[in-house]
Design an enzyme around this catalytic site. Structure first.
Site, PDB file in Angstrom:
ATOM      1  N   CYS A 100      38.456  46.997  34.874  1.00 28.10           N
ATOM      2  CA  CYS A 100      37.458  46.442  33.958  1.00 28.10           C
ATOM      3  C   CYS A 100      37.306  44.940  34.218  1.00 28.10           C
ATOM      4  O   CYS A 100      38.285  44.188  34.167  1.00 28.10           O
ATOM      5  CB  CYS A 100      37.858  46.674  32.507  1.00 28.10           C
ATOM      6  SG  CYS A 100      36.676  45.956  31.337  1.00 28.10           S
ATOM      7  N   GLY A 127      30.778  53.183  42.811  1.00 24.32           N
ATOM      8  CA  GLY A 127      29.911  52.026  42.970  1.00 24.32           C
ATOM      9  C   GLY A 127      28.640  52.346  43.727  1.00 24.32           C
ATOM     10  O   GLY A 127      28.683  52.726  44.898  1.00 24.32           O
TER      11      GLY A 127
END
Length: 329
Positions: free
Chosen positions: A102, A205
């Site tokens: 994160c 991603g």
């Protein structure tokens, strides 16, 4: 066959990423029905868990229809993470995942999430303690590194494997990139090329289409993919990717009626989970995404996000079906 511990996930599993304020049980339910092979909860604060904070504890809610499911925790204190891991494992998930990825400031400034990438030794020590604390497979979600000049992901993956993790998901950006710029999957190739590494490596991603999923699968040698933002408002992405892998052809985009049906189902799950008032409130963030791109939709969206009863929302969705009956995506 890709395996995490004894958990068999198929030849090339598609994982739903843990996303704060998104990956709750209602959202996971519609993703599961549309092809997600393994899902994770939103990340849960270790400090919140050990203090029995209501918001953190509620995130432990998992259901049989979601399985296999992983619970993800984050924190920066080894003792707290060890204790939180035991609490999470008691909820009987299939996997315990550690968030080392994160990038948001309120997490990283405390040395949690991607913040721990500045202290790899602590990252390894913490992981080792968590593995010892539970009797289920432990996995890790992380990023390439803190910054471009501190990328040590090949070493990190190997060291985490050596202390007992059974899979790693890598978001192919640095913390400094946040969610900007292009994800660089070439580093995942390097991780996979390490002859000492034998655990599954999942790439994350920029996977936003079946075509890109196929290209990256063939180019970067990963064992599976974790999909996040592309699934928001579009849970069909999992089955679309699987169909493209198998046939080389695109599935027809979901019709307006399919989108409405899934929105209703998502709403039903939300109300069942948190009650009508809170369920409707938390569903509001999803309407724009389900109907993205539809012309002149703002009046409907505005009314949906202010509607306070289940019946009102259902009525609005039925009106959308009538007004846009001839619209094609």
């Amino acid at each position: 066959m890709v395996k995490i511990g004894n958990l068999e996930l198929g030849e090339f599993p598609l994982l739903l990423a843990p996303m704060e304020d998104v990956s709750d049980p209602p959202f996971r339910a519609v993703c599961k029905e549309n092809g997600a092979d393994l899902m994770y909860t939103e990340f849960i604060s270790s400090e919140g868990l050990i203090r029995d904070a209501a918001k953190s504890v509620q995130k432990l809610d998992i259901y049989d229809y979601e399985k296999p499911i992983g619970i993800q925790i984050f924190g920066n204190e080894i003792d707290s993470m060890r204790e939180a891991a035991a609490i999470a494992a008691a909820a009987k998930p299939d996997i315990l995942d550690i968030n080392y990825g994160c990038p948001v400031n309120k997490v990283t400034c405390k040395g949690a999430g991607a913040g721990i990438l500045l202290d790899i030794d602590k990252m390894v020590s913490m992981t080792a303690e968590i593995v010892k604390a539970v009797n289920i497979p432990v996995t890790v979600k992380t990023r390439l590194g803190w910054s471009q000049d501190t990328i040590r992901i090949v070493e990190v993956a190997e060291r985490l494997q050596d202390v007992g993790i059974q899979a790693i998901s890598i978001h192919a950006r640095t913390r400094q990139q946040m969610y900007k710029g292009e994800a660089d999957w070439s580093y995942l190739n390097q991780v996979k090329a390490n002859p000492r590494l034998h655990i599954p490596v999942f790439g994350n991603g920029d996977i936003d289409s079946p075509q890109k999923a196929k290209e990256y699968r063939e180019k970067y040698n990963v064992d599976g993919m974790m999909i996040g933002r592309a699934a928001i408002g579009y849970p069909w992405v999992f089955n679309e990717i699987k169909h493209y892998f198998t046939t080389g052809e695109m599935l027809e985009a979901p019709s307006l009626q399919e989108r409405i049906n899934v929105t209703k189902k998502h709403l039903d799950f939300s109300v069942q989970w948190k009650g009508e008032k809170q369920g409707i409130l938390e569903m509001r963030r999803h309407y724009t995404n389900y109907f993205r791109g539809m012309p002149n939709f703002k009046p409907f969206r505005t009314e949906m996000v202010t509607a306070e009863s289940y019946d009102h929302v259902i009525k609005l969705l039925d009106q959308v079906a009538e007004v846009y009956a001839d619209y094609e995506f």
